[in-house]
Scaffold this motif. Structure first.
Motif, PDB file in Angstrom:
ATOM      1  N   ALA A 134      -4.261   4.881 -19.008  1.00 30.14           N
ATOM      2  CA  ALA A 134      -3.769   3.827 -18.120  1.00 30.14           C
ATOM      3  C   ALA A 134      -2.247   3.805 -18.102  1.00 30.14           C
ATOM      4  O   ALA A 134      -1.627   3.518 -17.072  1.00 30.14           O
ATOM      5  N   LEU A 135      -1.614   4.127 -19.243  1.00 31.91           N
ATOM      6  CA  LEU A 135      -0.153   4.181 -19.296  1.00 31.91           C
ATOM      7  C   LEU A 135       0.374   5.371 -18.502  1.00 31.91           C
ATOM      8  O   LEU A 135       1.425   5.281 -17.856  1.00 31.91           O
ATOM      9  N   VAL A 136      -0.339   6.502 -18.555  1.00 36.40           N
ATOM     10  CA  VAL A 136       0.072   7.671 -17.768  1.00 36.40           C
ATOM     11  C   VAL A 136      -0.068   7.370 -16.279  1.00 36.40           C
ATOM     12  O   VAL A 136       0.814   7.705 -15.471  1.00 36.40           O
ATOM     13  N   LEU A 137      -1.181   6.739 -15.907  1.00 34.59           N
ATOM     14  CA  LEU A 137      -1.349   6.338 -14.513  1.00 34.59           C
ATOM     15  C   LEU A 137      -0.276   5.346 -14.096  1.00 34.59           C
ATOM     16  O   LEU A 137       0.246   5.402 -12.976  1.00 34.59           O
ATOM     17  N   GLY A 138       0.070   4.433 -15.018  1.00 31.16           N
ATOM     18  CA  GLY A 138       1.147   3.492 -14.734  1.00 31.16           C
ATOM     19  C   GLY A 138       2.473   4.197 -14.529  1.00 31.16           C
ATOM     20  O   GLY A 138       3.254   3.831 -13.631  1.00 31.16           O
ATOM     21  N   ALA A 139       2.747   5.217 -15.345  1.00 33.43           N
ATOM     22  CA  ALA A 139       3.978   5.992 -15.174  1.00 33.43           C
ATOM     23  C   ALA A 139       3.988   6.705 -13.824  1.00 33.43           C
ATOM     24  O   ALA A 139       5.024   6.750 -13.135  1.00 33.43           O
TER      25      ALA A 139
ATOM     26  N   ARG B 133       8.576   4.113  -4.570  1.00 35.59           N
ATOM     27  CA  ARG B 133       9.462   4.171  -3.406  1.00 35.59           C
ATOM     28  C   ARG B 133       8.901   5.028  -2.273  1.00 35.59           C
ATOM     29  O   ARG B 133       9.381   4.957  -1.137  1.00 35.59           O
ATOM     30  N   TYR B 134       7.878   5.844  -2.579  1.00 35.08           N
ATOM     31  CA  TYR B 134       7.311   6.733  -1.570  1.00 35.08           C
ATOM     32  C   TYR B 134       5.995   6.212  -1.001  1.00 35.08           C
ATOM     33  O   TYR B 134       5.678   6.480   0.153  1.00 35.08           O
ATOM     34  N   TRP B 135       5.205   5.524  -1.810  1.00 42.30           N
ATOM     35  CA  TRP B 135       3.869   5.119  -1.397  1.00 42.30           C
ATOM     36  C   TRP B 135       3.886   3.744  -0.739  1.00 42.30           C
ATOM     37  O   TRP B 135       4.783   2.930  -0.977  1.00 42.30           O
ATOM     38  N   THR B 136       2.867   3.475   0.064  1.00 40.49           N
ATOM     39  CA  THR B 136       2.748   2.165   0.705  1.00 40.49           C
ATOM     40  C   THR B 136       2.387   1.106  -0.339  1.00 40.49           C
ATOM     41  O   THR B 136       1.786   1.414  -1.383  1.00 40.49           O
ATOM     42  N   ARG B 137       2.753  -0.119  -0.033  1.00 38.14           N
ATOM     43  CA  ARG B 137       2.477  -1.213  -0.970  1.00 38.14           C
ATOM     44  C   ARG B 137       0.974  -1.370  -1.177  1.00 38.14           C
ATOM     45  O   ARG B 137       0.521  -1.648  -2.294  1.00 38.14           O
ATOM     46  N   ARG B 138       0.181  -1.197  -0.106  1.00 40.82           N
ATOM     47  CA  ARG B 138      -1.266  -1.351  -0.245  1.00 40.82           C
ATOM     48  C   ARG B 138      -1.842  -0.310  -1.201  1.00 40.82           C
ATOM     49  O   ARG B 138      -2.705  -0.623  -2.042  1.00 40.82           O
ATOM     50  N   PHE B 139      -1.383   0.934  -1.101  1.00 37.19           N
ATOM     51  CA  PHE B 139      -1.886   1.982  -1.988  1.00 37.19           C
ATOM     52  C   PHE B 139      -1.490   1.705  -3.436  1.00 37.19           C
ATOM     53  O   PHE B 139      -2.303   1.871  -4.357  1.00 37.19           O
ATOM     54  N   VAL B 140      -0.243   1.271  -3.655  1.00 35.83           N
ATOM     55  CA  VAL B 140       0.216   0.957  -5.013  1.00 35.83           C
ATOM     56  C   VAL B 140      -0.607  -0.177  -5.606  1.00 35.83           C
ATOM     57  O   VAL B 140      -1.048  -0.115  -6.767  1.00 35.83           O
ATOM     58  N   LEU B 141      -0.829  -1.243  -4.829  1.00 34.56           N
ATOM     59  CA  LEU B 141      -1.611  -2.370  -5.321  1.00 34.56           C
ATOM     60  C   LEU B 141      -3.046  -1.962  -5.612  1.00 34.56           C
ATOM     61  O   LEU B 141      -3.654  -2.444  -6.581  1.00 34.56           O
ATOM     62  N   SER B 142      -3.598  -1.075  -4.805  1.00 36.67           N
ATOM     63  CA  SER B 142      -4.963  -0.591  -5.050  1.00 36.67           C
ATOM     64  C   SER B 142      -5.037   0.173  -6.364  1.00 36.67           C
ATOM     65  O   SER B 142      -5.990   0.007  -7.141  1.00 36.67           O
ATOM     66  N   LEU B 143      -4.031   1.015  -6.632  1.00 36.23           N
ATOM     67  CA  LEU B 143      -4.000   1.747  -7.900  1.00 36.23           C
ATOM     68  C   LEU B 143      -3.864   0.804  -9.086  1.00 36.23           C
ATOM     69  O   LEU B 143      -4.530   0.972 -10.110  1.00 36.23           O
ATOM     70  N   ILE B 144      -2.975  -0.191  -8.957  1.00 37.99           N
ATOM     71  CA  ILE B 144      -2.791  -1.154 -10.047  1.00 37.99           C
ATOM     72  C   ILE B 144      -4.085  -1.914 -10.317  1.00 37.99           C
ATOM     73  O   ILE B 144      -4.472  -2.120 -11.478  1.00 37.99           O
ATOM     74  N   LEU B 145      -4.770  -2.329  -9.256  1.00 41.50           N
ATOM     75  CA  LEU B 145      -6.052  -3.025  -9.430  1.00 41.50           C
ATOM     76  C   LEU B 145      -7.069  -2.114 -10.097  1.00 41.50           C
ATOM     77  O   LEU B 145      -7.810  -2.544 -11.001  1.00 41.50           O
ATOM     78  N   GLY B 146      -7.122  -0.854  -9.685  1.00 39.22           N
ATOM     79  CA  GLY B 146      -8.057   0.076 -10.292  1.00 39.22           C
ATOM     80  C   GLY B 146      -7.786   0.296 -11.772  1.00 39.22           C
ATOM     81  O   GLY B 146      -8.711   0.315 -12.588  1.00 39.22           O
ATOM     82  N   VAL B 147      -6.515   0.437 -12.136  1.00 40.75           N
ATOM     83  CA  VAL B 147      -6.158   0.601 -13.554  1.00 40.75           C
ATOM     84  C   VAL B 147      -6.532  -0.644 -14.344  1.00 40.75           C
ATOM     85  O   VAL B 147      -7.038  -0.561 -15.472  1.00 40.75           O
ATOM     86  N   SER B 148      -6.309  -1.827 -13.773  1.00 41.47           N
ATOM     87  CA  SER B 148      -6.642  -3.082 -14.452  1.00 41.47           C
ATOM     88  C   SER B 148      -8.146  -3.194 -14.684  1.00 41.47           C
ATOM     89  O   SER B 148      -8.591  -3.600 -15.768  1.00 41.47           O
TER      90      SER B 148
END
Length: 450
Positions: free
Chosen positions: A206-211, A218-233
């Protein structure tokens, strides 16, 4: 309950309001003054928030000490923000980094070296895990490690740490080169890493995914970033839930019986052991245990040198386990804030967190400097991601991981430089041309560390 609400509000205000103000000015969620205070508040106050919503504290927390823990943590996070702000204020914005890491040929070779190293470590880690699973009918990580014997346990922890460092370096370099493009090799590796860690009831991936997320915001859309964060959580919460089962059947039943409140409880409480540890330390120190006056930090450094005594090598988590539950098969972590209090009393958390914030601020400034290379980004994201883990560990773990990063990253650079130099010389002999490396691209100054 009111005696807890006041300190909690103070902790929330001193953690979240400065973070929000910094974000409004900087618009950078990965600024250490934004990222760390928010995560630290959530990790520390999770059991309190769950209790205030009608749940119960998990066993072991000294409830009467919770207000003092929250106020001490509040003082620490204020000092952290001040330390990071001072370093960032003094840092030069005009400098540019240079060196081997900007040589395109060396970076491409380094990427291949890191892919090979990461995959090799992952396969070795999976093999050792399989050997330990074969030796144990139990499904819990602690049972697996105990049954595997001390030799396998040492290999397990060594490979786990090496894999974490190598994979963090890989996502740092790949993010620097790909500039937001999602490489199939990285996606495949992270997916396999995730599967093996799930099998082992581990969460370092999860820390590697967080990194990976931090380096590409700065490159990815906010929706994609939030989806990844939710998935890691959700992944972290799921591992926390299944760890409560002793067998595969127990775990299947646990997962079937879960509802939203169970998932919320897992997210808020089962990754928040520092509140539990700190509350115990407040009971023990100084009434039953003396202040250490910096000796645990000295032991953390000296334990890496040859000839260090077993007492110096003993982790604080082992000391805590023998003090709290001798003979137990359960694993207990520790806490950086508790270690700070254990050494210097009430002045400990603000003192230690000031220097902690200064370190992360310095690494962040170097990584975000125009022209900074991937190695700066790697050291910053490695230290930042492991600092989040160290909230529920101790200084030895943080020092060890930073040391692994420095040694391992430097070794990769040296091997890559040698391989790239050999390839250039061979090519030059064939063509009869120069062996000088190509000049860095002029657009390099515009690219950040991510």
């Amino acid at each position: 309950m009111f005696g807890t609400v006041g300190p909690l509000l103070v902790f929330a205000a001193l953690s979240l309001i400065p973070a929000l103000l910094v974000y409004r000015v900087r618009r950078d969620v990965i600024d250490p003054r934004v990222l760390f205070p928010v995560l630290y508040f959530l990790l520390t106050s999770g059991p309190v928030l769950w209790h205030l919503s009608g749940g119960a504290y998990y066993p072991g927390i000294e409830v009467e000490q919770v207000p003092d823990v929250l106020l001490s943590c509040a003082s620490g996070i204020v000092a952290f923000t001040i330390g990071a702000s001072l370093v960032l204020w003094r840092s030069s914005r005009g400098g540019r980094a240079g060196g081997l890491q900007h040589d395109p040929g060396i970076m491409q070779v380094a990427r291949v070296v890191l892919v090979v190293a990461s995959v090799t470590l992952l396969l070795a880690y999976g093999y050792v895990s399989w050997r330990m699973k074969q030796a144990s009918a139990g499904q819990l990580k602690t049972a697996m490690i105990t049954a595997g014997g001390p030799e396998l346990a040492r290999w397990y922890y060594f490979l786990s740490a090496g894999l974490f460092v190598a994979s963090t370096a890989l996502v740092a370099l790949d993010s620097y080169l790909a500039k937001g493009r999602r490489s199939p090799i990285i996606l495949g590796f992270l997916g396999l890493y995730l599967l093996v860690q799930t099998w082992n009831d581990e969460r370092e991936v999860a820390l590697v995914l967080g990194a990976w997320i931090l380096l590409n915001t700065r490159y990815w859309t906010r929706r994609f970033v939030l989806s990844l964060i939710l998935g890691v959580s959700v992944f972290v919460a799921t591992i926390a839930i299944v760890r409560a089962g002793q067998t595969s059947a127990d775990r299947a039943k646990l997962m079937e019986d879960q509802d939203i409140s169970d998932i919320a409880e897992s997210l808020l409480t089962r990754s928040s052991s520092n509140l539990f540890v700190f509350s115990k330390i407040l009971v023990w120190v100084p009434d039953e245990e003396p202040y250490r006056w910096g000796s645990t930090y000295a032991d953390s450094v000296l334990s890496f040198f040859p000839g260090a005594s077993d007492e110096r090598k003993r982790a604080l988590s082992d000391w805590f386990k023998s003090r709290y539950a001798p003979g137990s098969s359960s694993a207990y972590g520790f806490a950086m804030d508790a270690e700070a209090f254990m050494n210097f009393g009430w002045v400990g958390p603000p003192l230690v967190f000031f220097f902690w914030g200064a370190l992360l601020g310095w690494l962040y400034a170097r990584a975000r400097r125009p022209g900074a290379g991937w190695f700066n980004a790697f050291l910053w994201v490695l230290t930042t991601s492991y600092s989040i883990f160290a909230v529920r560990a101790d200084s030895r773990m943080l020092f060890k991981m930073v040391g692994y990063g420095l040694v391992g990253g430097s070794l990769v650079l040296m091997i890559s430089a040698l391989l790239a130099g050999s390839a250039r010389r061979a090519l030059a002999r064939r063509r009869g041309g120069s062996t000088a490396p190509p000049a860095p691209a002029t657009s390099g100054a515009k690219s950040g560390a991510s």
